[in-house]
Design a protein around this motif. Structure first.
Motif, mmCIF file in Angstrom:
data_model
loop_
_atom_site.group_PDB
_atom_site.id
_atom_site.type_symbol
_atom_site.label_atom_id
_atom_site.label_comp_id
_atom_site.label_asym_id
_atom_site.label_seq_id
_atom_site.Cartn_x
_atom_site.Cartn_y
_atom_site.Cartn_z
ATOM 1 N N GLN A 16 -35.286 49.060 -1.604
ATOM 2 C CA GLN A 16 -35.448 50.513 -1.596
ATOM 3 C C GLN A 16 -35.878 50.952 -0.199
ATOM 4 O O GLN A 16 -36.746 50.325 0.414
ATOM 5 N N ARG A 99 -30.343 52.728 -8.678
ATOM 6 C CA ARG A 99 -31.561 52.082 -9.163
ATOM 7 C C ARG A 99 -31.606 52.255 -10.678
ATOM 8 O O ARG A 99 -31.169 53.282 -11.217
ATOM 9 N N VAL A 139 -30.754 48.611 -6.228
ATOM 10 C CA VAL A 139 -32.100 48.323 -5.745
ATOM 11 C C VAL A 139 -32.707 47.228 -6.613
ATOM 12 O O VAL A 139 -32.620 47.272 -7.845
#
Length: 479
Positions: A16, A99, A139
Motif C-alpha cells: 500500500q 485492496r 495490496v
C-alpha cells in the motif's frame, strides 16, 4: 539454467502506498450480499439493475461519480470450501490496484487470498512473442504470512516451469543445471554422475535406461545436499525421465505427446527442496534425481533383458515403457543407505494411478502409518489432497520372475499402481519411514489459479508435514 516465464515470485502483490488509492474489491457470498447492500444503499440500484446476485464467479463493477471505477463486487463460493475462489478474479478485473474490503480476518484466509492471486498471474510465456496482458495488482492482505506465500508461489512456479519446458530444451543436462542453480542459491552442494560414471559408481539401472539417448543427453544421477550433517536426515527422490518414448515398447502418439512431463517427480522434489531450504528447516536434506531420456536406438534395453541394480537384485524387463521404477530403484537404494528419518519419492509413474484417482489426486503409498496419516491430514488442511492406496503384500507375487529376482511389471492388467509401489519397496528396505507419491503433474484444463499445463501437487502438504516435525528455530530460540 533459467526456466519459465516472466515475473516476480509474488507477482501482482504490492505494498500500500500513500499516493495511489486502490479500488475496493469486495468479496461476497450469496448470503453476504443482502447485508452488504443494507449498509451500502447507494449501490443497491446499480447492483440490482445489472442483476448481480453474488453467484460464484460473477463480478459487478461499481462506477464512481467521476466515471471511474469506485469498487468491484466479486461473487464467491465459501472460501472455506474453495480457497482458490479469489484466483478467478485477476483474469476478469481491469488493470489497476485493488485492496480487499474487508480484509480476511485470519492469517490462513489472508495467505490463501494472496497465494491464489499471485498464482492466477502465472503464465508460461517463454516461447510467446507477444507480451501477456498486465494483470491487476492486489495490496498484500495485512494478516498474510508472506514467507509462506512466497515459498509456495515460487516452488509452484518452479515445478510448472520445469514440467512445461519442451524436452528439446530440458534434457538430463538441463535438469542437472536447474538443480545446480538451486543449490548455488541456498549454499547447498550438488554433484552429478554422468554417463559411464554411473557404471563406475554402481548405478547400473540408471545407466541402462538412459544409454540409448544421444551423447548430448547422457543419463546422470543428480545428488544435492544441504543443511547441518548432524541434523535429522530427510531425503527426497524424484523421477527425472526428461522424455519417455516408451523405448522399444514404443508408446502410441497419443500417449507420447505429453511425455515431456515425465520428469514431473524431479520437478516436485526440487520445488519441495526450495521450500525446505528457504524456510531454513533444521534438517540434513538430500535430493536424488536419476535423470534420463528413454529413447530408441541400437543401445536400447529390450523386453526380457535382465539387469542388475545397485542393490544387487536382478530385474527382468517386462516392458521397456516401465522405466521409471528402474531408475528409482538405484536412487532409492542409495537413499536408504543413509538411513534417513524420512524418505519420500515422487514420480509420474503409472497410468493405473490416474485411472483410479484421476489427475488431481496423487496416489500415496507408505510403509509407515504415522507418516501416511500426517500427509493425508496435511493434504486436507492445505487444500492439497492425496489418497492412500495399499501396499498389498499378496500382490508381490505378480512380480515374480522365473529368471531373475523380480520382474519389472506384472503380466496381468490389474493393480498397476500397487505393483509399481511394491517394486519400489524392494529397494527401500525395512525400518525406514517411506512414502511414495504417484502424481500426474499436469492440468488437462484450466481452473482459477491453475492453468492448463504443468502442475505442482502435494507440495504444500509435504512441506507442512516436514515443517511440523522439524520446525524452524526462531531467533529467540537461539541461545
Amino acid at each position: 539454467m533459467t526456466v519459465g516465464g516472466r515475473g516476480t515470485v509474488t507477482e501482482h502483490l504490492i505494498e500500500q502506498d500513500t499516493e495511489t488509492k486502490p479500488v475496493a474489491l469486495v468479496p461476497l457470498t450469496k448470503t453476504q450480499l443482502g447485508p452488504w447492500l443494507d449498509s451500502h444503499d447507494s449501490a443497491r440500484t446499480w447492483v440490482e439493475a445489472v442483476g448481480f446476485s453474488a453467484e460464484a464467479g460473477s463480478l459487478c463493477l461499481l462506477p464512481g461519480p467521476d466515471g471511474g471505477l469506485a469498487a468491484a463486487l466479486a461473487g464467491l463460493a465459501d472460501p472455506a470450501e474453495d480457497p482458490w475462489s479469489l484466483a478467478a478474479l485477476p483474469a476478469r478485473l481491469p488493470p489497476g490496484r485493488y485492496r480487499l474490503d474487508p480484509e480476511p480476518d485470519t492469517p490462513r484466509a489472508a495467505s490463501w487470498a494472496a497465494l491464489g492471486w499471485t498464482l492466477a498471474g502465472y503464465s508460461f510465456d517463454r516461447y510467446k512473442s507477444a507480451p501477456r496482458r498486465d494483470g491487476p495488482d492486489l495490496v498484500w492482505p495485512s494478516l498474510a504470512d508472506r514467507g509462506w506465500v512466497a515459498r509456495c508461489a515460487e516452488a509452484t512456479r518452479l515445478v510448472r516451469d520445469l514440467v512445461n519446458l519442451p524436452a528439446a530444451d530440458l534434457g538430463p543436462a538441463e535438469l542437472a543445471g536447474a538443480s545446480e542453480a538451486l543449490a548455488a542459491r541456498f549454499g547447498a552442494t550438488c554433484r552429478t554422475i554422468v554417463g559411464d560414471g554411473l557404471l563406475a559408481e554402481n548405478y547400473p539401472a540408471v545407466y541402462t535406461v538412459g544409454r540409448a539417448a544421444s551423447t548430448a543427453r547422457r543419463p546422470r544421477l543428480i545428488d544435492l545436499t544441504w543443511g547441518d550433517p548432524e541434523a535429522p536426515r530427510v531425503t527426497l527422490v524424484g523421477k527425472g525421465v526428461c522424455f519417455d518414448s516408451g523405448g522399444l515398447d514404443l508408446k502410441p502418439s497419443s500417449s507420447m505427446k505429453l511425455m515431456k512431463k515425465d520428469m514431473g517427480g524431479a520437478a516436485h522434489v526440487l520445488g519441495l527442496a526450495l521450500m525446505i531450504m528457504d524456510a531454513k528447516l533444521p534438517v540434513r536434506l538430500r535430493v536424488l534425481i536419476p535423470a534420463v531420456e528413454n529413447a530408441v536406438s541400437a543401445e536400447a534395453m529390450r523386453p526380457l533383458d535382465v539387469l542388475t541394480t545397485r542393490k544387487g537384485l536382478t530385474v527382468e524387463i517386462g516392458n521397456t515403457d516401465a522405466e521409471g521404477r528402474l531408475i528409482l530403484a538405484d536412487a532409492l537404494t542409495e537413499a536408504a543407505g543413509d538411513a534417513p528419518e524420512m524418505l519420500i519419492d515422487i514420480a509420474t509413474l503409472t497410468g493405473a494411478a490416474r485411472t483410479a484417482l484421476g489427475p488431481d489426486l496423487p496416489a500415496l503409498f507408505s510403509n509407515d502409518d504415522r507418516l501416511a496419516e500426517d500427509i493425508l491430514a496435511a493434504g486436507r488442511a492445505e487444500a492439497d489432497p492425496l489418497w492412500r492406496l495399499p501396499l498389498h503384500a499378496p500382490y508381490r507375487r505378480l512380480l515374480d520372475s522365473k529368471v531373475a529376482d523380480i520382474a519389472s511389471v506384472s503380466d496381468g492388467p490389474y493393480a498397476g499402481a500397487i505393483t509399481a509401489a511394491l517394486f519400489l519397496q524392494e529397494f527401500v528396505g525395512p525400518g525406514l519411514a517411506w512414502a511414495h507419491l504417484d502424481v500426474m503433474a499436469w492440468n488437462g484444463a484450466a481452473r482459477p489459479g491453475r492453468p492448463e499445463g504443468g502442475e505442482a501437487l502435494a507440495l504444500r502438504a509435504l512441506f507442512a508435514v516436514i515443517a511440523a516435525r522439524y520446525p524452524a528455530r526462531s531467533d529467540t530460540d537461539a541461545g
